[in-house]
Motif scaffolding. Structure first.
Motif, mmCIF file in Angstrom:
data_model
loop_
_atom_site.group_PDB
_atom_site.id
_atom_site.type_symbol
_atom_site.label_atom_id
_atom_site.label_comp_id
_atom_site.label_asym_id
_atom_site.label_seq_id
_atom_site.Cartn_x
_atom_site.Cartn_y
_atom_site.Cartn_z
ATOM 1 N N TYR A 1 0.849 -1.184 0.000
ATOM 2 C CA TYR A 1 0.000 0.000 0.000
ATOM 3 C C TYR A 1 0.893 1.246 0.000
ATOM 4 O O TYR A 1 1.985 1.226 0.567
ATOM 5 C CB TYR A 1 -0.908 0.027 1.232
ATOM 6 N N THR A 2 0.401 2.294 -0.595
ATOM 7 C CA THR A 2 1.132 3.555 -0.625
ATOM 8 C C THR A 2 0.523 4.529 0.373
ATOM 9 O O THR A 2 -0.685 4.772 0.356
ATOM 10 C CB THR A 2 1.101 4.173 -2.031
ATOM 11 N N ILE A 3 1.361 5.056 1.252
ATOM 12 C CA ILE A 3 0.930 6.080 2.202
ATOM 13 C C ILE A 3 1.820 7.296 2.006
ATOM 14 O O ILE A 3 3.042 7.189 2.051
ATOM 15 C CB ILE A 3 1.039 5.571 3.659
ATOM 16 N N PRO B 1 -4.643 -0.598 13.696
ATOM 17 C CA PRO B 1 -5.730 0.055 12.948
ATOM 18 C C PRO B 1 -5.343 1.436 12.423
ATOM 19 O O PRO B 1 -5.831 1.864 11.388
ATOM 20 C CB PRO B 1 -6.866 0.145 13.975
ATOM 21 N N ILE B 2 -4.466 2.127 13.151
ATOM 22 C CA ILE B 2 -3.948 3.416 12.703
ATOM 23 C C ILE B 2 -2.443 3.272 12.535
ATOM 24 O O ILE B 2 -1.758 2.794 13.445
ATOM 25 C CB ILE B 2 -4.234 4.533 13.720
ATOM 26 N N VAL B 3 -1.924 3.639 11.376
ATOM 27 C CA VAL B 3 -0.482 3.543 11.146
ATOM 28 C C VAL B 3 0.094 4.952 10.992
ATOM 29 O O VAL B 3 -0.516 5.823 10.378
ATOM 30 C CB VAL B 3 -0.155 2.695 9.890
ATOM 31 N N PHE B 4 1.247 5.151 11.605
ATOM 32 C CA PHE B 4 1.892 6.449 11.475
ATOM 33 C C PHE B 4 3.398 6.263 11.500
ATOM 34 O O PHE B 4 3.917 5.253 11.968
ATOM 35 C CB PHE B 4 1.447 7.414 12.585
ATOM 36 N N GLY B 5 4.092 7.235 10.965
ATOM 37 C CA GLY B 5 5.541 7.177 10.919
ATOM 38 C C GLY B 5 6.109 8.471 10.388
ATOM 39 O O GLY B 5 5.371 9.364 9.947
ATOM 40 N N ASN C 1 -5.343 2.292 8.701
ATOM 41 C CA ASN C 1 -4.607 1.260 7.969
ATOM 42 C C ASN C 1 -5.315 0.939 6.655
ATOM 43 O O ASN C 1 -6.498 0.575 6.657
ATOM 44 C CB ASN C 1 -4.490 0.003 8.824
ATOM 45 N N PRO C 2 -4.646 1.082 5.509
ATOM 46 C CA PRO C 2 -5.287 0.772 4.227
ATOM 47 C C PRO C 2 -5.599 -0.714 4.065
ATOM 48 O O PRO C 2 -6.378 -1.082 3.183
ATOM 49 C CB PRO C 2 -4.273 1.250 3.184
ATOM 50 N N HIS C 3 -4.986 -1.575 4.894
ATOM 51 C CA HIS C 3 -5.341 -2.995 4.912
ATOM 52 C C HIS C 3 -6.632 -3.133 5.704
ATOM 53 O O HIS C 3 -6.649 -2.958 6.927
ATOM 54 C CB HIS C 3 -4.208 -3.800 5.569
ATOM 55 N N ARG C 4 -7.740 -3.418 5.019
ATOM 56 C CA ARG C 4 -9.057 -3.318 5.638
ATOM 57 C C ARG C 4 -9.204 -4.139 6.916
ATOM 58 O O ARG C 4 -9.712 -3.623 7.929
ATOM 59 C CB ARG C 4 -10.146 -3.694 4.631
ATOM 60 N N PRO C 5 -8.830 -5.424 6.956
ATOM 61 C CA PRO C 5 -8.996 -6.162 8.214
ATOM 62 C C PRO C 5 -8.281 -5.501 9.388
ATOM 63 O O PRO C 5 -8.804 -5.461 10.504
ATOM 64 C CB PRO C 5 -8.418 -7.545 7.891
ATOM 65 N N SER C 6 -7.095 -4.962 9.142
ATOM 66 C CA SER C 6 -6.349 -4.309 10.223
ATOM 67 C C SER C 6 -7.068 -3.050 10.708
ATOM 68 O O SER C 6 -7.049 -2.737 11.898
ATOM 69 C CB SER C 6 -4.943 -3.948 9.751
#
Length: 371
Positions: free
Chosen positions: A140-142, A317-321, A352-357
């Motif tokens: 995924y692209t963030i 569920p939330i990704v940051f960096g 998170n763009p990965h839906r289950p996550s």
């Protein structure tokens, strides 16, 4: 949830279809296929299946009642409730079709009894039956966004604050910028969590005005744990990984939790403060945090936000960096002797763009709390 269904194993089971009773005999029919739609049903439209010869068995209520005594021929007997039931029939090891007739010298086998036929796929005769499992990576692209701020003061204010209070106003401003940035990211993450929690939410009536005559807050909390446990299990199913680990609560709910007995709540030892901080551990499982935002409260109602226990950072569920860590740059001194520092960073914070996550969020709206 789906893992564990029949796939790698060569054994297939089918609950036989009961036919029309004739005297003391009743026929059972069906077909063993490679695809099972549940734990006891083969898809009857899945085509022919080659079976190992001499391996078919008949089960009545889980008990071995008959087996394939010679290729394609099924026979055997079993005693249930004092009556002996004799099974005789055939199974086609090239197609999977079977017919078994069960006869008794007394009462016919009742329709409430379960009759299953089990057989074994023959991988040697048909290699295409061997299961295949592949691994693939999904990326995924963030994109990161810039953050900017600066602090500036005149020579007069710097020298006055330094001489009278012993502080550097620019340094204090940079600390404030750092605190603002961290709080801003935390509250934005909680806002996302609140939105995502709509997918998995419930309500609970604390009903303190009525129940307080018979129960204390700890006993009502134990009742609420039933609802939280259901939300947690649904979260584990949705995320394909784990259930609830973290609670975020508002002022009213935090006060109630802090008053719970130490048998179910272990306080963190931290004193109360205006921003987010850890209250302690609840029921020996959950980490509870106070937040002044997004765990909204009104009157005697309170919202609790829940977050999953992600075993991997990428499954949160939330990704940051940070794409660019925080940079502090001095500003040039102008003719009016004003100077300072600028702050720059580039980072990302998204669901998170990965839906289950992204489904590792839940919410509980609690009503009629202690006022």
């Amino acid at each position: 949830v789906n893992s564990g269904s029949a796939y790698l194993s060569a054994v297939r089971t089918h609950k036989a279809t009961r036919g029309i009773v004739s005297g003391s005999a009743v026929p059972y029919t069906g077909k063993i296929t490679k695809v099972m739609t549940d734990d006891e049903t083969c898809d009857q439209t899945a085509g022919d299946l080659k079976l190992m010869k001499g391996r078919a068995t008949v089960l009545i209520n889980g008990l071995l009642a008959a087996k394939e005594t010679s290729p394609g021929v099924i026979s055997g007997a079993i005693t249930i409730g004092g009556l002996t039931y004799t099974s005789a029939g055939t199974i086609n090891n090239d197609t999977g079709t079977f017919t078994v007739t069960i006869t008794s010298s007394g009462a016919v086998l009742g329709s409430t009894n379960n009759v299953h036929v089990e057989a074994v796929m023959d991988f040697e005769r048909d290699g295409s039956l061997i299961s295949n499992i592949d691994t693939y990576a999904e990326t995924y692209t963030i994109l990161a966004n810039p953050w900017r701020g600066f602090a500036q003061s005149s020579i007069d204010s710097q020298t006055q604050l330094s001489n009278e209070l012993g502080i550097d106003p620019i340094a204090q401003s940079m600390i404030a910028i750092s605190n603002q940035a961290e709080n801003e990211r935390h509250y934005k993450a909680l806002w996302y969590i609140k939105q995502l929690a709509v997918q998995n939410s419930d309500t609970f009536d604390f009903d303190w005005p009525t129940r307080s005559a018979q129960l204390n807050a700890a006993q009502i909390f134990n009742d609420m744990q039933t609802v939280v446990g259901e939300l947690s299990q649904q979260m584990a199913i949705d995320t394909l990984m784990s259930g609830i680990k973290y609670w975020y609560v508002g002022k009213k709910m935090a006060a109630i939790i802090q008053g719970l007995p130490r048998s179910i709540f272990e306080p963190s030892g931290l004193s109360n403060r205006p921003g987010v901080f850890r209250l302690g551990k609840l029921f020996g499982v959950y980490e509870v945090y106070y937040t002044p935002r997004h765990a909204t409260e009104s009157g005697s109602d309170s919202k609790i936000l829940f977050v999953s226990d992600a075993y991997e950072a990428s499954r949160s569920p939330i990704v940051f960096g940070d794409a660019v860590a925080r940079i502090i740059k001095p500003l040039g001194l102008a003719a009016d002797l004003k100077g300072g520092y600028a702050c720059y960073e580039r980072n990302f914070l998204v669901p998170n763009p990965h839906r289950p996550s992204s489904l590792g969020c839940a919410a509980l709206d609690v009503s009629n709390l202690i006022n």
